[in-house]
Motif scaffolding. Sequence first.
Motif, short mmCIF file in Angstrom:
data_model
loop_
_atom_site.label_atom_id
_atom_site.label_comp_id
_atom_site.label_asym_id
_atom_site.label_seq_id
_atom_site.Cartn_x
_atom_site.Cartn_y
_atom_site.Cartn_z
N ALA A 33 0.83 -1.21 0.00
CA ALA A 33 0.00 0.00 0.00
C ALA A 33 0.87 1.26 0.00
O ALA A 33 0.61 2.21 -0.75
CB ALA A 33 -0.92 -0.02 1.22
N PHE A 34 1.90 1.28 0.82
CA PHE A 34 2.79 2.44 0.84
C PHE A 34 3.51 2.61 -0.50
O PHE A 34 3.73 3.73 -0.97
CB PHE A 34 3.83 2.30 1.96
N ALA A 35 3.88 1.48 -1.12
CA ALA A 35 4.57 1.56 -2.41
C ALA A 35 3.68 2.18 -3.48
O ALA A 35 4.16 2.91 -4.36
CB ALA A 35 5.05 0.17 -2.83
N ALA A 39 4.73 5.45 -5.57
CA ALA A 39 5.02 5.29 -7.00
C ALA A 39 4.85 6.60 -7.78
O ALA A 39 5.58 6.86 -8.74
CB ALA A 39 4.10 4.21 -7.58
N ARG A 40 3.93 7.42 -7.36
CA ARG A 40 3.69 8.70 -8.05
C ARG A 40 4.94 9.58 -8.04
O ARG A 40 5.15 10.40 -8.95
CB ARG A 40 2.51 9.41 -7.36
N TRP A 41 5.82 9.40 -7.06
CA TRP A 41 6.96 10.29 -6.89
C TRP A 41 8.27 9.68 -7.38
O TRP A 41 9.33 10.27 -7.22
CB TRP A 41 7.09 10.66 -5.40
N ARG A 47 8.73 3.78 -12.22
CA ARG A 47 7.33 3.84 -11.80
C ARG A 47 6.50 2.64 -12.24
O ARG A 47 5.76 2.06 -11.42
CB ARG A 47 6.72 5.14 -12.35
N PRO A 48 6.55 2.18 -13.47
CA PRO A 48 5.70 1.05 -13.87
C PRO A 48 5.99 -0.22 -13.10
O PRO A 48 5.07 -0.92 -12.65
CB PRO A 48 6.03 0.88 -15.36
N ARG A 102 -0.30 12.59 -18.51
CA ARG A 102 0.50 13.51 -17.71
C ARG A 102 0.11 13.38 -16.24
O ARG A 102 -1.06 13.22 -15.90
CB ARG A 102 0.28 14.94 -18.19
N ARG A 103 1.10 13.49 -15.39
CA ARG A 103 0.84 13.45 -13.95
C ARG A 103 0.33 14.81 -13.48
O ARG A 103 0.64 15.84 -14.06
CB ARG A 103 2.12 13.11 -13.18
N ALA A 104 -0.43 14.75 -12.40
CA ALA A 104 -0.90 15.99 -11.79
C ALA A 104 0.29 16.77 -11.24
O ALA A 104 1.33 16.21 -10.91
CB ALA A 104 -1.90 15.68 -10.67
N ARG A 105 0.12 18.07 -11.13
CA ARG A 105 1.16 18.89 -10.56
C ARG A 105 1.48 18.42 -9.15
O ARG A 105 0.60 17.97 -8.41
CB ARG A 105 0.70 20.34 -10.50
#
Length: 493
Positions: A33-35, A39-41, A47-48, A102-105
Amino acid sequence: MCRCPPGADHGRVTEIITGLHVSLLEVLALLGAFALVAARWLPPVARPRVTIAAGAVLVLCVIVLAVVGLRWQLLPVLAGAAFALPFAVAPLLPRRTGRPARRARWWLALPGSLACAGLIASGPVAAWAFPVPVFPEPSGEFAVGTRVVQWTDPHRPETFTTDPDDRRTVVVQLWYPARKQPDGARRAQYLGRTEHEARTVSEALAGQVGLPGFLLDGVARARSRSVFDAAVEGTGGRFPVVLFSPGSGGVRTQNTAWAEDLASHGYVVAALDHPYDSAAVVLADGRTVTGETGSTGDRDEDDRLAAGWTAVRAADLGFVLGRLEGLDRGEGADPLAGRLDTGRAAVAGHSMGGAAALQAARQDRRFDAVIDLDGYPHGPASPALGRPTLALTQAITPATDPRYLPRLTEALDAATAASYRLTVPGAAHLTFMDGPLYLPPVPSIVGSLGRARSPRVVASATLAFLDATLRGRPGDLAGDLRAYGELTVHRPA
């Protein structure tokens, strides 16, 4: 946060992470869950792989835990992972234009990530506050066996019912020195003979203090250190006996860690359920008798009622000692026949059970010693206690009932045998039972001795007293007791 499959050694599984009492599967689910949140960062190249691996681990762990039993402490972990999952997966999916999403800001994603991480972190915090209790290993040389018996007194009517033919019935759990068990022997359910009984009792205990039953689900799943119906130890001679009465609304198993430690040192402990007083008593025929005692809010009326309930408990204790005498004589071809030294018997209790122990010793000369675990002395103050008495108490503070210490001191001062009051530093009322093993470690509730130390201190002080009074072990009893707190010795005039 785990429920072990049948046959598993629950204690070993839950001790994987000290203090949190969580299983390996739950640890993996937590990390997955923490991973997902992290992953977003991560850099695009990593990331994948992290997202796919974390999601796979989390899903597999949840599937297995759903089969063997999912504890409520894992629910906020799953909620946090569920919120984070779309944001972790979305950047990996191509848009219709063929370009990567694209990722959110970062300043938009940060609050959501922190919220998800906080939700996930609340799972282990809840597991720490309400763990599956892990019982300490008994400190004596013997393994410990346990079993449950039910006895009806044909001479006493049941005063809690209106049926004139109803007779007083008590349920008694015995802990005794046993032969060494093979590795992997299934240990006894904590709160009952079956998981259903344990769950019935845990829900009743939670309801008694106004808590939702699910908060104590770990207690219903716990296993102690003893083994049901284990063979009696064959070389230990005859064993002194200790009878135990629980606190108001308490149950026979509430001092299991204490009872197991005494049994490992060669004592037989017989703990009582008092029907209509204990929170829930499951009888042999399957009926459940729930508690009917409680405070009225009027101090004088409560004192009168408590004196009556204490008298019933004291009679229960005397009756059970008589049945143990018969059991030792071979009535019923019991495995403990010829092994119970009922001529060396102590009576003990916690809270109201301590008051019952004091009354039982006043009324029944067969008891040779008394142990009061932080119990206010209800009922008559006469005749004087004629047996050595040990009263273990929490520190007396302005919040303590102002009548408690004077009443207890009066009883000990009037005793015709040496008596001791041991004030245990850092103790609270629930320190003297199993509460520190599974309740939130809040000092005002369970004291500040800690989950591991609380049962050891209470058992060790009790053993020092019992060895001196029942076994006549030479030494300085007062000096031994002072190792555990502030001691006041009351010697007869």
